[in-house]
Design a protein around this motif. Structure first.
Motif, PDB file in Angstrom:
ATOM      1  N   LYS A  81      26.693  42.769  44.674  1.00 29.60           N
ATOM      2  CA  LYS A  81      28.058  42.958  45.216  1.00 29.60           C
ATOM      3  C   LYS A  81      29.081  43.192  44.101  1.00 29.60           C
ATOM      4  O   LYS A  81      30.209  43.608  44.347  1.00 29.60           O
ATOM      5  CB  LYS A  81      28.480  41.717  46.015  1.00 29.60           C
ATOM      6  CG  LYS A  81      27.606  41.471  47.250  1.00 29.60           C
ATOM      7  CD  LYS A  81      28.057  42.333  48.433  1.00 29.60           C
ATOM      8  CE  LYS A  81      27.117  42.307  49.614  1.00 29.60           C
ATOM      9  NZ  LYS A  81      25.989  43.215  49.542  1.00 29.60           N
ATOM     10  N   ARG A 127      34.481  52.961  43.645  1.00 33.02           N
ATOM     11  CA  ARG A 127      35.243  52.226  44.684  1.00 33.02           C
ATOM     12  C   ARG A 127      35.354  53.035  45.964  1.00 33.02           C
ATOM     13  O   ARG A 127      35.395  52.492  47.056  1.00 33.02           O
ATOM     14  CB  ARG A 127      36.633  51.867  44.138  1.00 33.02           C
ATOM     15  CG  ARG A 127      36.522  50.778  43.089  1.00 33.02           C
ATOM     16  CD  ARG A 127      37.857  50.435  42.462  1.00 33.02           C
ATOM     17  NE  ARG A 127      37.692  49.309  41.546  1.00 33.02           N
ATOM     18  CZ  ARG A 127      38.408  49.138  40.439  1.00 33.02           C
ATOM     19  NH1 ARG A 127      39.348  50.022  40.095  1.00 33.02           N
ATOM     20  NH2 ARG A 127      38.190  48.096  39.668  1.00 33.02           N
ATOM     21  N   CYS A 142      31.776  52.683  47.509  1.00 34.86           N
ATOM     22  CA  CYS A 142      31.354  51.306  47.824  1.00 34.86           C
ATOM     23  C   CYS A 142      32.589  50.418  47.929  1.00 34.86           C
ATOM     24  O   CYS A 142      32.808  49.548  47.060  1.00 34.86           O
ATOM     25  CB  CYS A 142      30.442  50.750  46.735  1.00 34.86           C
ATOM     26  SG  CYS A 142      29.165  51.855  46.143  1.00 34.86           S
ATOM     27  N   GLU A 180      33.276  47.943  49.614  1.00 35.51           N
ATOM     28  CA  GLU A 180      33.032  46.502  49.828  1.00 35.51           C
ATOM     29  C   GLU A 180      32.537  45.817  48.540  1.00 35.51           C
ATOM     30  O   GLU A 180      32.434  44.598  48.493  1.00 35.51           O
ATOM     31  CB  GLU A 180      32.022  46.317  50.972  1.00 35.51           C
ATOM     32  CG  GLU A 180      30.566  46.657  50.678  1.00 35.51           C
ATOM     33  CD  GLU A 180      30.240  48.137  50.407  1.00 35.51           C
ATOM     34  OE1 GLU A 180      31.158  48.995  50.486  1.00 35.51           O
ATOM     35  OE2 GLU A 180      29.080  48.427  50.070  1.00 35.51           O
ATOM     36  N   LYS A 181      32.241  46.604  47.490  1.00 32.90           N
ATOM     37  CA  LYS A 181      31.724  46.010  46.247  1.00 32.90           C
ATOM     38  C   LYS A 181      32.830  45.920  45.200  1.00 32.90           C
ATOM     39  O   LYS A 181      33.837  46.623  45.292  1.00 32.90           O
ATOM     40  CB  LYS A 181      30.543  46.846  45.723  1.00 32.90           C
ATOM     41  CG  LYS A 181      29.378  46.862  46.709  1.00 32.90           C
ATOM     42  CD  LYS A 181      28.169  47.633  46.204  1.00 32.90           C
ATOM     43  CE  LYS A 181      27.064  47.588  47.241  1.00 32.90           C
ATOM     44  NZ  LYS A 181      25.872  48.365  46.870  1.00 32.90           N
ATOM     45  N   LYS A 182      32.592  45.086  44.177  1.00 28.95           N
ATOM     46  CA  LYS A 182      33.617  44.912  43.126  1.00 28.95           C
ATOM     47  C   LYS A 182      33.117  45.525  41.821  1.00 28.95           C
ATOM     48  O   LYS A 182      31.948  45.322  41.446  1.00 28.95           O
ATOM     49  CB  LYS A 182      33.886  43.428  42.905  1.00 28.95           C
ATOM     50  CG  LYS A 182      34.645  42.813  44.060  1.00 28.95           C
ATOM     51  CD  LYS A 182      35.193  41.465  43.655  1.00 28.95           C
ATOM     52  CE  LYS A 182      36.049  40.907  44.768  1.00 28.95           C
ATOM     53  NZ  LYS A 182      35.768  39.499  45.025  1.00 28.95           N
TER      54      LYS A 182
END
Ligand code: 13P
Ligand code: SF4
Length: 295
Positions: free
Chosen positions: A219, A234, A237, A239-241
């Protein structure tokens, strides 16, 4: 001043390091290999290449019949001239069964003196398909060492060049970033030095880093390449950091390619890329060989 270019008549290509607004305005965003292929395959007669000068030159060499524009013609890759004709001649004269393998981040003049060109995404595949045992890999010593480590059956002679921005990354700074983000997977570009590559979960081109992050179950990611890559990461994805390994991981030349510079090309204020015919003819052989072997 030239005639204005109609937006629909041009293919706008952008590298992942271009500013966010420029990537958003492009028809296609990619790593250097995908962009070179797109330029060659496009039916559009005008290519506007939002990248540094070697990228526009390569597009012009691969498609001499097209008009290629660089919105920022003064945006250069710092590594492009980090090898010389004398060094290549000396190697050819002293090492038998030698292939001169040149990273695409190089001047057209260096490409013209090479047997084949590679990018960070196809270098291992291309070199593995060469019949020569000895490989003179220029200009990037870091990418060269990364490729050499995967092909022990070849003997590598490495150049001395590097990307000053990637090469400045240290293991200590990466460890500090990992301490701040303990759950993040480290993904790095092969232009980073060995001490950093050895810490990574994945090493690959900008496109490779993006698709790895997309496919991964993790994640959080620490990214060891130019910060412009975060825009596409970003976007794909949300929802990812994502974090870069250092705050100022920036290629200033890529940031010269502003939306205003892009607009100027469409207003007819750009100058098409030209490569001297003798240089272009020789460089085309090496670049087309990459497209054949790297496919
Ligand atoms: P890619 O081959 O991943 O597009 O990288 C080009 C580059 O300039 C890296 O610094
Ligand atoms: Fe060249 Fe480094 Fe900029 Fe890539 S990041 S274009 S290798 S100076």
């Amino acid at each position: 001043m030239r005639k204005p270019i109609r937006r629909e008549d041009a293919l706008v290509l952008a590298h992942y390091y271009a500013p966010d607004a420029v990537q958003a305005a492009a028809d296609f965003v990619g790593d250097s290999f995908a962009l070179a292929r797109k330029a060659k395959e496009s039916e559009k007669k005008v290519i506007v290449f939002c990248g540094v000068s070697f990228m526009g030159e390569s597009a012009k060499i691969l498609c001499p019949e097209k008009e290629v524009y660089l919105p920022a013609p003064d945006a250069h890759c710092a590594m492009a001239d980090m090898a010389s004709e004398e060094e290549i001649e000396k190697m050819r004269a002293t090492v038998p069964d030698l292939a001169v393998v040149t990273y695409v981040n190089s001047s057209a003049r260096l490409k013209a003196l090479s047997d084949v060109i590679v990018t960070s995404s196809n270098a291992v595949k291309v070199v593995s398909r060469l019949k020569e045992k000895n490989i003179y890999f220029i200009p990037d010593k870091n990418l060269g060492a990364y490729v050499a480590a995967q092909l022990p059956e070849k003997k590598f002679y490495l150049g001395w060049g590097c990307c000053p921005i990637h090469n400045a990354t240290t293991a200590a700074e990466v460890r500090a970033a990992q301490a701040a983000h303990p759950d993040a997977l480290l993904l790095v570009h092969p232009e980073c030095p060995e001490e950093v590559r050895s810490l990574a979960a994945y090493i690959g081109s900008t496109a490779g880093i993006i698709s790895y992050a997309e496919r991964s179950d993790a994640k959080e990611f620490l990214v060891g390449t130019e910060a412009g890559t975060l825009y596409e990461l970003r976007r794909r994805c949300p929802e990812k950091k994502f974090y870069v390994t250092r705050g100022d991981f920036l290629c200033e030349d890529m940031k010269k390619i502003t939306p205003e510079a892009l607009e100027r090309v469409f207003r007819g204020e750009g100058t098409p890329v030209e490569v001297p015919a003798d240089v272009a003819a020789k460089a085309a052989v090496a670049l087309n060989r990459m497209l054949e072997l790297g496919a």
